[in-house]
Motif scaffolding. Structure first.
Motif, PDB file in Angstrom:
ATOM      1  N   VAL B  48       0.906  -1.200   0.094  1.00  0.00           N
ATOM      2  CA  VAL B  48      -0.019   0.064   0.143  1.00  0.00           C
ATOM      3  C   VAL B  48       0.984   1.293   0.108  1.00  0.00           C
ATOM      4  CG1 VAL B  48      -1.733   1.504   1.266  1.00  0.00           C
ATOM      5  CG2 VAL B  48      -1.650  -1.248   1.163  1.00  0.00           C
ATOM      6  N   LEU B  49       0.439   2.049  -1.043  1.00  0.00           N
ATOM      7  CA  LEU B  49       1.225   3.556  -0.808  1.00  0.00           C
ATOM      8  C   LEU B  49       0.495   4.484   0.175  1.00  0.00           C
ATOM      9  CD1 LEU B  49       3.523   5.133  -2.169  1.00  0.00           C
ATOM     10  CD2 LEU B  49       1.555   6.125  -3.775  1.00  0.00           C
ATOM     11  N   ARG B  50       1.393   4.849   0.972  1.00  0.00           N
ATOM     12  CA  ARG B  50       0.456   5.898   2.071  1.00  0.00           C
ATOM     13  C   ARG B  50       0.929   7.265   2.137  1.00  0.00           C
ATOM     14  NH1 ARG B  50      -1.916   2.469   5.201  1.00  0.00           N
ATOM     15  NH2 ARG B  50      -1.213   0.032   5.244  1.00  0.00           N
ATOM     16  N   THR B 117       6.780  -9.426  -3.317  1.00  0.00           N
ATOM     17  CA  THR B 117       6.863  -8.421  -2.511  1.00  0.00           C
ATOM     18  C   THR B 117       7.792  -7.544  -2.916  1.00  0.00           C
ATOM     19  OG1 THR B 117       6.483  -9.870  -0.662  1.00  0.00           O
ATOM     20  CG2 THR B 117       6.940  -7.448  -0.175  1.00  0.00           C
ATOM     21  N   GLU B 118       9.071  -7.590  -3.619  1.00  0.00           N
ATOM     22  CA  GLU B 118      10.099  -6.795  -4.164  1.00  0.00           C
ATOM     23  C   GLU B 118       9.399  -6.023  -5.033  1.00  0.00           C
ATOM     24  OE1 GLU B 118      10.617  -9.937  -3.367  1.00  0.00           O
ATOM     25  OE2 GLU B 118      12.256 -10.125  -1.868  1.00  0.00           O
ATOM     26  N   ILE B 119       8.688  -6.539  -6.069  1.00  0.00           N
ATOM     27  CA  ILE B 119       8.288  -6.106  -7.128  1.00  0.00           C
ATOM     28  C   ILE B 119       7.066  -5.023  -6.818  1.00  0.00           C
ATOM     29  CG2 ILE B 119       7.005  -6.227  -9.387  1.00  0.00           C
ATOM     30  CD1 ILE B 119       8.378  -9.055  -9.762  1.00  0.00           C
ATOM     31  N   GLU B 121       6.849  -3.335  -4.105  1.00  0.00           N
ATOM     32  CA  GLU B 121       7.492  -2.379  -3.202  1.00  0.00           C
ATOM     33  C   GLU B 121       8.115  -1.359  -4.284  1.00  0.00           C
ATOM     34  OE1 GLU B 121      10.152  -4.329  -0.896  1.00  0.00           O
ATOM     35  OE2 GLU B 121       8.892  -4.414   0.824  1.00  0.00           O
ATOM     36  N   GLU B 122       8.815  -1.906  -5.535  1.00  0.00           N
ATOM     37  CA  GLU B 122       9.268  -1.081  -6.499  1.00  0.00           C
ATOM     38  C   GLU B 122       8.185  -0.403  -7.053  1.00  0.00           C
ATOM     39  OE1 GLU B 122      11.787  -3.453  -9.154  1.00  0.00           O
ATOM     40  OE2 GLU B 122      11.885  -1.570 -10.498  1.00  0.00           O
ATOM     41  N   LEU B 124       5.385   0.538  -6.163  1.00  0.00           N
ATOM     42  CA  LEU B 124       4.974   1.871  -5.282  1.00  0.00           C
ATOM     43  C   LEU B 124       5.857   3.294  -5.697  1.00  0.00           C
ATOM     44  CD1 LEU B 124       4.262   0.673  -1.567  1.00  0.00           C
ATOM     45  CD2 LEU B 124       2.669   0.937  -3.375  1.00  0.00           C
ATOM     46  N   GLU B 125       7.035   2.742  -5.727  1.00  0.00           N
ATOM     47  CA  GLU B 125       8.164   4.003  -6.128  1.00  0.00           C
ATOM     48  C   GLU B 125       7.850   4.613  -7.360  1.00  0.00           C
ATOM     49  OE1 GLU B 125      12.186   3.531  -4.965  1.00  0.00           O
ATOM     50  OE2 GLU B 125      11.752   2.324  -3.456  1.00  0.00           O
ATOM     51  N   ILE B 127       4.711   4.983  -8.461  1.00  0.00           N
ATOM     52  CA  ILE B 127       3.545   5.827  -8.698  1.00  0.00           C
ATOM     53  C   ILE B 127       3.899   7.269  -8.266  1.00  0.00           C
ATOM     54  CG2 ILE B 127       1.248   6.013  -7.583  1.00  0.00           C
ATOM     55  CD1 ILE B 127       1.311   3.012  -6.823  1.00  0.00           C
ATOM     56  N   GLU B 128       3.406   8.112  -8.981  1.00  0.00           N
ATOM     57  CA  GLU B 128       3.681   9.664  -8.810  1.00  0.00           C
ATOM     58  C   GLU B 128       2.430  10.159  -8.300  1.00  0.00           C
ATOM     59  OE1 GLU B 128       6.975   9.571 -12.436  1.00  0.00           O
ATOM     60  OE2 GLU B 128       5.207  10.859 -12.675  1.00  0.00           O
ATOM     61  N   THR B 293       4.051  -4.274   7.467  1.00  0.00           N
ATOM     62  CA  THR B 293       5.290  -4.355   7.995  1.00  0.00           C
ATOM     63  C   THR B 293       5.263  -3.798   9.525  1.00  0.00           C
ATOM     64  OG1 THR B 293       5.909  -2.331   7.436  1.00  0.00           O
ATOM     65  CG2 THR B 293       6.384  -4.077   5.752  1.00  0.00           C
TER      66      THR B 293
END
Lengths: 307, 791, 152
Positions: B48-50, B117-119, B121-122, B124-125, B127-128, B293
């Motif tokens: 989730v992007l927070r 999970t790693e993908i 997380e990547e 999320l980074e 998403i602008e 997490t």
């Protein structure tokens, strides 16, 4: 414009994995990646946490635990020498160290939990260069040195000069710390390490004070004292003015308190989640007083658990 | 009534015995499965992007790069989500599902499901998000104002609650989404009659439940369009309802699975991972796991509400309370969730213990731009008692009355009407305080340890009520071999409900606990339960189990009666036999009522159904008066002996004795375990725990700097003591009451009172951080001597 | 990116094919299927991931899977035998030393590491050995009782 928000900084990092079978190989690999995208892993107790919290993002992780014969404990007429890969649990329980350098065994015992000590190495602890590291003040108090190997050769550096800031050491890009050397103390040397902890000893030190000195002519005189503070500056610091006040003098309560106050003034602690700067300053005074007093009373035959 | 009769007829079989926990062998061997231990094929991993901001408008979200990252199977942004309820109680929405406004740091903004999970997380980074930062309000009192600097939910009046819970915002205060009041007698008159008035403000901190298992959920859609979700939620059927609402599915098409939960303490009350996991599962057409997490637990796993309590007491010089007035502001954070219920239920803490002729309480839930809060063990009672129990000590000192005596003087008696209009029953708190006072040698001065430690003793009491009007349903199946299978939907948080229900069923069928199997965690075959909250599980599931067992027995007796030549009501059962009462030889084995294939001779299955709904009476909204505002109260007392280091401010709790009145301890060792756990949690909350915030963001988001108790922090050996007190609850199963929350209620004030006794420093906000103690000691230097002589 | 590693767990050799950044904890749980070790924080703070390596208690979340090659790894699943529960497991059962059970595997292994080295610890030594295993349910009271009961 923030993409990755707070609350999702924890990540599972990806990297290439390498192993070194010798110090030379490790240094070569470091040199190959001079852009510092390479990090050592030994116990992993610092690196894994730092990577997961996004504080470091190495492209390469180099396992140095595969280097043989770097976890020794040697002792001779000159010094104690501990290999960088020696784990903290071995140090805390080593009969040799407990007998001849009990303060070092005690300081190792203060670090984290049993699981962390079973993994963490003394080399890793030094190279992590946390200002609140539990072993550094005592080691500096004993005048410890570190042996550093690089492609250009070896050098010995005083531990007191090794730290440059939080996470920063004098290690060059291709250098590796291989050994911690503690010169045999002169007879009648005693030391103490007082740690003000979070809840209990497993927490990081809020304030750490090590005092190492030789007991000379009388039981209330400390010769050549070294007072080293941890967790109250960007590196462990020696508070020389306070040392001068108590060195070689007959110690009464007032003098100890005076030295403790000076120690507190010499330090420049910060406020962080663990404590405020103001509180740390007060505690430096309290802990330094307690540490020196402890040494004096222990020399007078009272029980002392950590000298 | 019926329980007592049965007791007279024969010896108790299982109830009241410390029977081995049914789940413990699984747990010590590592076989017990928690949410993340289950394997599902083709599962995707979600993140989730927070929001990094406490209050902002989302101008634009561009997820193009994230969507095209190899391995990403679904991305959700607010445009992708139906504008439906995710918060079940009041109807306010997270940013992801709402109105493009983020209202706290950690507010979900987007979500991704990917092969690893790693993908994710990547992704999320990539998403602008374009935010327009808005001003934020953090302070509860600021937000409470009639003209607050920021209105967190301008659309509050349009929100539609999903539940039938009465929502009463304050029309004059735009951030106040819920209010509650109690009026009894005339406080102004009461204060006039008083010889002493004590008025103080108390505050409590934001803390995190810190269960060792982080939140997580698995979600997947079946080929027929039905949804299955696995989650360790405490409110299974609430979750079902929310998911039905989001996906427009009938209840029969949503299935909730739950295994063991790694603790909870309230943070799994309400909705956490499940809707986002399910939405991603729908989009990707794959099973999705969303796991928090530990960092996310501290940011958005929800916190305990910080309270600001203004309390004013009037008392006569003989120590009798004449009046009490309480105003409580609950700064509930960005979204209301279960906090709307907390505003009302916390008041019970002020109602259930003391006799107060004139009483006024107003509690308010106000939004702020801080992370979400929710239920926490004790549901507001620890916070209210934090204020009340220090007041009692302040009063005791001023009137020179012993703190134990002044409490006993004012405790409600059986039959008294309390300030909510309910008749007091089953109040065992006098026994609790006597037990702990005896254990701690209350009359004696504590032994000094020598400089720099000063030792003090402190005591506090309190209560925790069980909510009124909730329901549990149990199904009992009798197998041909005599195995009794109990099916329930209480959450398994570690509190031992499986074992205590087995003991109750064993008692009903008069068999050993080994003949009982307890199943739960699947709404496909486990019946309704209102939620594992409010210490209600044992009472309601227990009473329903008794009813279900009796229903099953009736089915058996109906079959057995003609074979034995008697009427069904002449029969009873024990040890797998059914026999005529008083004539044990006239019997038949349960086994013989089945065919060899295992089918009962009548009816196809022996399935007993039992349902229990606790009594409730509607309360008057203006006065909070109701004949039955709660089901009942459990009571507690805690006595503590501790040392304060006057040089460092450190506190060391040396002894803690806690007595809890639980009606009847169905399993004494299990109850002891709850009390001991409460002692530990209470010390942690009193001394160390606090979520620290900077610009609305939690900054101590790991166990490095958020300190819960370790084995080294507890009193040693026999110095922590759990004492069980039993004051029968006539409407409880075997006269039992709830035990899960009451152990947390009295510890913080007991510790604060002991600190005052030691060093003359009164701290009225939590935690008792050593810097505050040291400050206080420096200021109180003159008073210490007087205090040490006082006892 | 994936490579083959060989891990010896509870006396059995497992050959797994994993990325090098996977922790020992992840590999135990997801590749080998031994889910007794739990992920509580993945930062070496809670101890729920504790396993024994060459008899010593360690946080498996901090060890990269390739680093664990050549070691004797013991998980909770390795404690019971055909003859029954390990005495520590039985003690936890008898003393009600588990509630939710999430910390229990790690807790038992830390206790085992202590008792294997020091069969007769004091209460203080037990608490120090367990200080790296967080429990939110029990207050540690019955856990310490259980460990001391095996020690005597």
């Amino acid at each position: 414009m923030n993409s990755v928000g707070l609350g999702c900084q924890f990540r599972h990092p990806r990297f290439r994995y390498l192993e070194a079978k010798s110090v030379h190989e490790a240094c070569s690999l470091l040199s190959e990646h001079k852009d510092r995208t390479i990090k050592f892993i030994a116990g992993g107790t610092d690196l894994m946490v730092a990577m997961r919290r996004g504080k470091v993002t190495p492209k390469y992780v180099l396992n140095i635990k595969t280097i043989p014969n770097l976890d020794y404990i040697h002792h001779d007429d000159e010094s104690l020498r501990i290999g960088a890969l020696c784990t903290l649990d071995v140090i805390e329980s080593s009969l040799l160290i407990k007998e001849k350098f009990p303060l070092i065994a005690y300081s190792a015992h203060q670090i984290g939990t049993q699981q962390i000590r079973n993994l963490g190495t003394i080399g890793g602890n030094c190279c992590n260069a946390s200002p609140s590291a539990d072993m550094a003040p005592s080691l500096i108090g004993f005048g410890a040195k570190v042996k550093i190997k690089g492609l250009a050769g070896d050098r010995i550096v005083n531990l007191s000069d090794f730290f440059e800031g939080p996470g920063e050491t004098v290690l060059q890009a291709d250098e590796m710390l291989t050994e911690i050397q503690v010169p045999n103390p002169v007879p009648h040397t005693r030391g103490v390490y007082q740690k003000l902890q979070g809840r209990t000893k497993i927490d990081l030190a809020v304030v750490g004070v090590a005092v190492v000195a030789r007991f000379g002519r009388k039981a209330d005189i400390l010769e050549d004292p070294r007072i080293v503070l941890g967790a109250v500056a960007s590196t462990p610091i020696m508070v020389q003015e306070a040392e001068t006040i108590i060195g070689g003098k007959s110690l009464d309560d007032d003098l100890i308190r005076k030295a403790a106050k000076i120690a507190s003034e010499e330090a420049k602690p910060i406020s962080d989640v663990r404590a405020s700067a103001n509180y740390r300053k007060q505690m430096i005074e309290v802990m330094t007083y307690q540490a020196v007093k402890f040494l004096v009373t222990s020399a007078q035959g009272r029980p002392n658990h950590n000298a | 009534m019926l329980e007592i009769e049965k007791k007279k007829m024969r010896n108790i079989v299982a109830v009241g015995k410390s029977v081995q926990r049914l789940d413990i062998v699984e747990k010590v061997t590592g076989r017990a499965k928690f949410g993340s231990d289950f394997v599902i094929g083709r599962r995707l991993y979600a993140k989730v992007l927070r929001s990094p901001y406490p209050h902002a408008k989302i101008i634009d979200i561009d997820a193009t790069k994230a969507r095209s990252l190899p391995g990403v199977r679904a991305v959700l942004t607010p445009q992708d989500i139906p504008h439906e309820v995710i918060s079940p109680l009041l109807g306010d929405q997270y940013a992801l599902c709402g109105d493009n406004i983020v209202r706290c740091v950690g507010d979900p903004v987007a979500a991704v499901a990917a092969d690893t999970t790693e993908i994710a997380e990547e992704a999320l980074e990539l998403i602008e998000v374009d935010y327009e930062v808005l001003p934020a309000v953090y302070d509860g009192e600021e937000a409470f104002r009639k003209d607050p600097p920021v209105v967190v939910h301008p659309g509050l009046s349009n929100y539609r609650p999903l539940s039938g819970l009465p929502i009463r915002p304050d029309p004059e205060r735009p951030n106040v989404c819920q209010t509650y009041k109690i009026r009894s007698g005339d406080v102004e008159k009461g204060f006039e009659e008083a010889d002493l008035i004590v008025e103080r403000r108390y505050t409590t901190s934001r803390i995190q439940h810190s269960p060792i298992e982080c939140h997580q959920a698995d979600a997947w859609f079946e080929p027929d369009g039905s949804l299955t979700v696995r989650s360790a939620t405490q409110t299974v059927y609430d979750l079902k309802e929310v998911l039905c609402n989001i996906f427009h599915l009938q209840p029969s098409k949503v299935r909730i699975l739950s295994g063991y939960a790694g603790g909870s303490f309230g943070c799994r009350v309400g909705i956490r991972c499940e809707p986002i996991a399910a939405l991603l599962a729908q989009k990707s057409k794959r099973p999705v796991r969303l796991a928090f997490t530990r960092e996310e637990m501290f940011v958005f796993g929800c916190h305990r509400v910080p309270y600001t309590i203004d309390i004013k007491d009037g008392v006569k010089k003989d120590g009798t309370l004449t009046a009490r007035e309480i105003k409580a502001i609950l700064a509930i954070g960005a979204y209301s969730e279960w906090a709307v219920l907390l505003v009302k239920r916390a008041a019970a803490g002020a109602v259930g213990t003391y006799r107060i002729p004139n009483f006024k309480l107003d509690s308010y839930g106000t939004y702020t731009n801080l992370p979400i809060t929710c239920a926490f063990r004790g549901f507001g009672c620890p916070e209210i008692e934090w204020s009340i129990e220090q007041q009692m000590d302040i009063i005791a000192e001023k009137l020179e009355i012993d703190p134990v005596e002044i409490r006993k003087k004012n405790i409600l008696n059986e039959g008294d009407k309390d300030v909510s209009g309910m008749i007091t029953h089953s109040i065992g708190v006098r026994k609790c305080i006597d037990e702990v006072a005896k254990w701690i040698n209350w009359g004696e001065r504590p032994k000094e340890k020598g400089e720099p430690w000063k030792i003090g003793k402190g005591i506090a009491i309190g209560n925790k009520s069980v909510m009124a009007g909730s329901t549990s349903v149990i199904i009992v199946k009798v197998w041909q071999d005599g195995m009794i299978e109990v099916r329930h939907s209480a959450a398994q948080l570690g509190q031992g409900i499986m074992t205590t229900l087995a003991q109750i069923a064993a008692e009903e069928f008069c068999v050993s606990v080994e003949a009982i199997r307890v199943l739960s965690g699947d709404t496909a075959f486990c019946p309704f339960d209102s939620g594992t909250v409010a210490s209600r599980s044992l009472i309601h599931n227990g009473n329903a189990a008794i009813a279900a067992c009796r229903d099953a027995k009736q089915q058996l007796f109906k079959m057995a009666a003609p074979k034995l030549g008697v009427f069904p009501e002449d029969l009873m059962t024990s040890n797998g036999k059914i026999y005529k009462k008083g004539v044990p030889e006239r019997s038949i084995n349960i086994m013989d009522l089945f065919t060899p294939q295992g089918v009962p001779l009548e009816g196809g299955e022996i399935l007993g159904r039992g349902s229990y709904t606790g009594p409730v009476e509607r309360e008057d909204p203006e006065s909070g008066q109701s004949g039955r505002s709660v089901f009942d109260y459990s009571h507690t007392a805690n006595a503590v002996e501790l040392g304060v280091n006057v040089e460092t401010g450190e506190i060391k709790v040396m002894r803690s004795g806690m007595a809890c009145d639980v009606g009847k301890a169905i399993n004494p060792k299990i109850v002891e375990g709850q009390i001991e756990g409460g002692i530990a949690m209470g010390i942690g909350i009193a001394l160390y725990e606090e979520v620290l915030l900077e610009d609305g963001a939690p900054i101590n988001t790991s166990f490095t700097d958020y300190h819960i108790l370790t084995a080294l922090d507890m009193p040693r050996g026999e110095n922590s003591k759990a004492i069980i007190v039993e004051t029968p609850e006539p409407q409880g199963p075997f006269q039992a009451k709830g035990a899960g929350e009451v152990p947390l209620v009295a510890s913080a004030p007991a510790i604060a009172n002991a600190v005052y006794n030691a060093v003359g420093v009164r701290i009225r906000d939590l935690p008792l951080h050593r810097e505050k103690i040291l400050e206080g000691i420096k200021m109180a230097k003159g008073k210490t001597t007087k205090l040490q002589n006082a006892r | 990116m994936k490579s083959e590693i060989r891990l010896k767990v509870n006396g059995v050799i497992y050959e797994v094919y994993v990325e090098p950044w996977k922790s020992l904890l992840e590999v135990l749980r997801e590749e080998i299927g031994l889910t007794g070790a739990k992920a509580g924080c993945e930062e070496g703070k809670c101890g729920a991931c504790t396993v024994l390596i060459n008899g010593k208690a360690v946080n498996s979340c901090l060890i990269l899977a390739p680093q664990a090659q050549g070691m004797e790894i013991t998980t909770i699943e390795g404690l019971e035998t055909a003859d029954g529960l390990h005495p520590l497991q039985q003690a936890f059962v008898d003393h009600f030393a588990a509630q939710c059970g999430f910390c229990t595997p790690g807790m038992i292994l830390s206790a085992k590491a202590l008792l294997d080295k020091n069969p007769n610890p004091t209460e203080e030594e037990v608490r120090i050995a367990l200080s790296g295993n967080l429990c939110r349910c029990t207050g540690y009271v019955k856990i310490v009782e259980a460990v001391l009961s095996v020690a005597k």
